[in-house]
Scaffold this motif. Structure first.
Motif, PDB file in Angstrom:
ATOM      1  N   GLN A 249      18.709  -6.643  -8.997  1.00 38.73           N
ATOM      2  CA  GLN A 249      18.796  -5.223  -8.690  1.00 38.73           C
ATOM      3  C   GLN A 249      17.614  -4.429  -9.231  1.00 38.73           C
ATOM      4  O   GLN A 249      17.459  -3.250  -8.909  1.00 38.73           O
ATOM      5  CB  GLN A 249      20.124  -4.654  -9.189  1.00 38.73           C
ATOM      6  N   ASN A 250      16.782  -5.043 -10.048  1.00 34.65           N
ATOM      7  CA  ASN A 250      15.543  -4.397 -10.474  1.00 34.65           C
ATOM      8  C   ASN A 250      14.399  -4.670  -9.499  1.00 34.65           C
ATOM      9  O   ASN A 250      13.342  -4.044  -9.587  1.00 34.65           O
ATOM     10  CB  ASN A 250      15.134  -4.906 -11.860  1.00 34.65           C
ATOM     11  N   SER A 251      14.617  -5.607  -8.599  1.00 34.79           N
ATOM     12  CA  SER A 251      13.556  -6.011  -7.675  1.00 34.79           C
ATOM     13  C   SER A 251      13.549  -5.110  -6.442  1.00 34.79           C
ATOM     14  O   SER A 251      14.574  -4.562  -6.053  1.00 34.79           O
ATOM     15  CB  SER A 251      13.782  -7.463  -7.231  1.00 34.79           C
ATOM     16  N   PRO A 252      12.391  -4.957  -5.794  1.00 39.05           N
ATOM     17  CA  PRO A 252      12.356  -4.286  -4.495  1.00 39.05           C
ATOM     18  C   PRO A 252      12.730  -5.265  -3.392  1.00 39.05           C
ATOM     19  O   PRO A 252      12.674  -6.484  -3.583  1.00 39.05           O
ATOM     20  CB  PRO A 252      10.892  -3.858  -4.370  1.00 39.05           C
ATOM     21  N   GLY A 253      13.124  -4.748  -2.243  1.00 43.04           N
ATOM     22  CA  GLY A 253      13.364  -5.606  -1.093  1.00 43.04           C
ATOM     23  C   GLY A 253      12.051  -6.178  -0.583  1.00 43.04           C
ATOM     24  O   GLY A 253      10.967  -5.778  -1.009  1.00 43.04           O
ATOM     25  N   ARG A 254      12.144  -7.155   0.301  1.00 36.56           N
ATOM     26  CA  ARG A 254      10.978  -7.760   0.949  1.00 36.56           C
ATOM     27  C   ARG A 254      10.013  -8.410  -0.041  1.00 36.56           C
ATOM     28  O   ARG A 254       8.808  -8.477   0.200  1.00 36.56           O
ATOM     29  CB  ARG A 254      10.224  -6.724   1.787  1.00 36.56           C
ATOM     30  N   ILE A 255      10.524  -8.922  -1.154  1.00 35.91           N
ATOM     31  CA  ILE A 255       9.622  -9.486  -2.155  1.00 35.91           C
ATOM     32  C   ILE A 255       8.933 -10.745  -1.630  1.00 35.91           C
ATOM     33  O   ILE A 255       7.820 -11.071  -2.047  1.00 35.91           O
ATOM     34  CB  ILE A 255      10.374  -9.769  -3.476  1.00 35.91           C
ATOM     35  N   GLY A 256       9.567 -11.453  -0.694  1.00 36.01           N
ATOM     36  CA  GLY A 256       8.923 -12.618  -0.085  1.00 36.01           C
ATOM     37  C   GLY A 256       7.702 -12.216   0.722  1.00 36.01           C
ATOM     38  O   GLY A 256       6.675 -12.905   0.709  1.00 36.01           O
ATOM     39  N   ALA A 257       7.798 -11.090   1.435  1.00 37.50           N
ATOM     40  CA  ALA A 257       6.652 -10.572   2.182  1.00 37.50           C
ATOM     41  C   ALA A 257       5.528 -10.195   1.224  1.00 37.50           C
ATOM     42  O   ALA A 257       4.347 -10.426   1.502  1.00 37.50           O
ATOM     43  CB  ALA A 257       7.064  -9.376   3.030  1.00 37.50           C
ATOM     44  N   TRP A 258       5.899  -9.612   0.094  1.00 34.68           N
ATOM     45  CA  TRP A 258       4.888  -9.221  -0.890  1.00 34.68           C
ATOM     46  C   TRP A 258       4.168 -10.450  -1.447  1.00 34.68           C
ATOM     47  O   TRP A 258       2.943 -10.441  -1.585  1.00 34.68           O
ATOM     48  CB  TRP A 258       5.543  -8.427  -2.026  1.00 34.68           C
ATOM     49  N   ILE A 259       4.918 -11.526  -1.732  1.00 34.96           N
ATOM     50  CA  ILE A 259       4.301 -12.762  -2.213  1.00 34.96           C
ATOM     51  C   ILE A 259       3.375 -13.337  -1.146  1.00 34.96           C
ATOM     52  O   ILE A 259       2.248 -13.777  -1.438  1.00 34.96           O
ATOM     53  CB  ILE A 259       5.378 -13.786  -2.612  1.00 34.96           C
ATOM     54  N   GLY A 260       3.811 -13.331   0.104  1.00 34.21           N
ATOM     55  CA  GLY A 260       2.961 -13.813   1.186  1.00 34.21           C
ATOM     56  C   GLY A 260       1.670 -13.028   1.275  1.00 34.21           C
ATOM     57  O   GLY A 260       0.594 -13.591   1.542  1.00 34.21           O
ATOM     58  N   TRP A 261       1.746 -11.746   1.037  1.00 34.44           N
ATOM     59  CA  TRP A 261       0.574 -10.864   1.036  1.00 34.44           C
ATOM     60  C   TRP A 261      -0.415 -11.280  -0.051  1.00 34.44           C
ATOM     61  O   TRP A 261      -1.621 -11.358   0.187  1.00 34.44           O
ATOM     62  CB  TRP A 261       1.063  -9.444   0.813  1.00 34.44           C
ATOM     63  N   GLN A 262       0.100 -11.582  -1.229  1.00 38.77           N
ATOM     64  CA  GLN A 262      -0.776 -11.983  -2.335  1.00 38.77           C
ATOM     65  C   GLN A 262      -1.417 -13.341  -2.062  1.00 38.77           C
ATOM     66  O   GLN A 262      -2.573 -13.587  -2.446  1.00 38.77           O
ATOM     67  CB  GLN A 262       0.003 -12.017  -3.653  1.00 38.77           C
ATOM     68  N   ILE A 263      -0.683 -14.236  -1.397  1.00 37.24           N
ATOM     69  CA  ILE A 263      -1.253 -15.542  -1.059  1.00 37.24           C
ATOM     70  C   ILE A 263      -2.411 -15.370  -0.069  1.00 37.24           C
ATOM     71  O   ILE A 263      -3.472 -15.987  -0.215  1.00 37.24           O
ATOM     72  CB  ILE A 263      -0.182 -16.486  -0.477  1.00 37.24           C
TER      73      ILE A 263
END
Length: 350
Positions: free
Chosen positions: A277-291
């Motif tokens: 519940q401290n995390s934002p949604g779409r965190i997988g998309a954010w990780i993909g962005w960093q990759i």
């Protein structure tokens, strides 16, 4: 695990993200773009314009409903009010026009094969809140639902019971990012046959990379729709998030429920533990962005168009040398124990 950041740290993160974006800065001001924003609803709600003329001028705007239904809608007080509230946000479109011209100049600079679309604004009667910008590169048409950007506190969203996590991106300043998102949906290669989790997050990462390219002066949180606090959480926990994906054998999984948990727009990402519940949604998309960012950093010779067409996710992951730190330690430590089903990942990580 809760992480709190001061305003100073948030500013530092924003500045660091801007530094990454500088590689895409180009002077595209000389690129010719004829952008005229056409307000369909202004004419639709004008009784002096015959319905037949509207249907002739905007055939794509009308379905097979009877003329009596369309005529009634033109006079519906609720529909008219929604349009009037939308106009309050956008005015004469001069500001929006000036915001979108640089976007389309850079778009045409990097992708000269695509023509500048005709841009139409309209009031959807609160029916297009999920997808307020629609673009067809083939038809060279773009539609912006103005009522999708009325401001998070607008009373009309109260009537629709729009969730707060959605409202924070429903204001006029978000239109350029939504426009780039619609462009990305058209030009980033997608394959329904390649849908492992790594395929999905890199697809999302490529779309977010276009935000870097076309919105170089925009903070990262605007691009993905996070608050500054959510962005700070994502940056601070990047290594922990990636390590979680690895240890749960998610990276090369074809479990489609992972998209609902980590890709879809949501109030938070679903880790099924105390931190979620401290995390934002779409965190997988954010990780993909960093990759994808790391991949381009490690492979500066790669052409942009080639990356958008490249569907070899394992190759991109390996060539990115993506190893974010876990609480100050390198993620190379995560492969101390080989786990069944992740042979490719452990081979990559060694």
């Amino acid at each position: 695990m809760k992480t709190f950041y001061s305003i100073a740290i948030v500013l530092i993160l924003m500045l660091s993200s801007c530094k990454k974006e500088r590689t895409w800065e180009v002077d595209a001001s000389g690129v010719k773009v004829d952008l005229v924003i056409h307000d369909i609803s202004k004419r639709f709600f004008n009784d002096s314009i015959p319905l037949d003329k509207l249907k002739k001028d905007y055939p794509f705007f009308f379905d097979n409903s009877s003329d009596s239904i369309w005529s009634a809608q033109r006079k519906d007080p609720f529909e008219v009010n929604i349009y009037n509230e939308s106009v309050k946000q956008f005015g004469d479109f001069e500001k929006l026009n000036q915001e979108l011209i640089p976007v389309f100049q850079k778009y045409k600079h990097y992708f000269p094969e695509y023509e500048t679309p005709k841009v139409f604004t309209y009031s959807s009667g609160l029916q297009s809140l999920d997808y307020p910008v629609i673009y067809s590169a083939q038809d060279k048409l773009m539609f912006i639902a103005m009522d999708g950007f009325l401001g998070e506190k607008h009373k009309l969203y109260d009537s629709m019971r729009v969730e707060q996590y959605l409202r924070r991106n429903m204001y006029a300043e978000r239109v350029p990012s939504a426009v780039v998102g619609a462009i990305a949906e058209n030009i980033v290669t997608y394959s329904p046959r390649q849908q492992k989790f790594i395929d999905v997050i890199l697809y999302e990462g490529k779309k977010l990379m276009l935000q870097d390219i076309l919105l170089t002066d925009t903070p990262d949180e605007y691009k993905i729709g996070y608050t500054p606090q959510q962005m700070a959480w994502a940056v601070s926990n990047e290594g922990n998030i990636w390590n979680y994906f690895v240890e749960q054998n998610y990276v090369f999984s074809d479990d489609r429920t992972l998209e609902k948990r980590f890709i879809n727009v949501a109030p938070f990402s679903k880790f099924n533990n105390e931190i979620e519940q401290n995390s934002p949604g779409r965190i997988g998309a954010w990780i993909g962005w960093q990759i994808i960012r790391k991949y381009l950093q490690e492979n500066p010779e790669v052409k942009l168009q080639d990356l958008l067409l490249d569907m070899d996710s394992q190759k991109i992951l390996q060539a990115s040398k993506y190893k974010p730190e876990i609480d100050g330690a390198s993620t190379t430590k995560y492969n101390t124990k080989k786990k069944e089903g992740v042979d490719e990942l452990y081979h990559y990580a060694e």
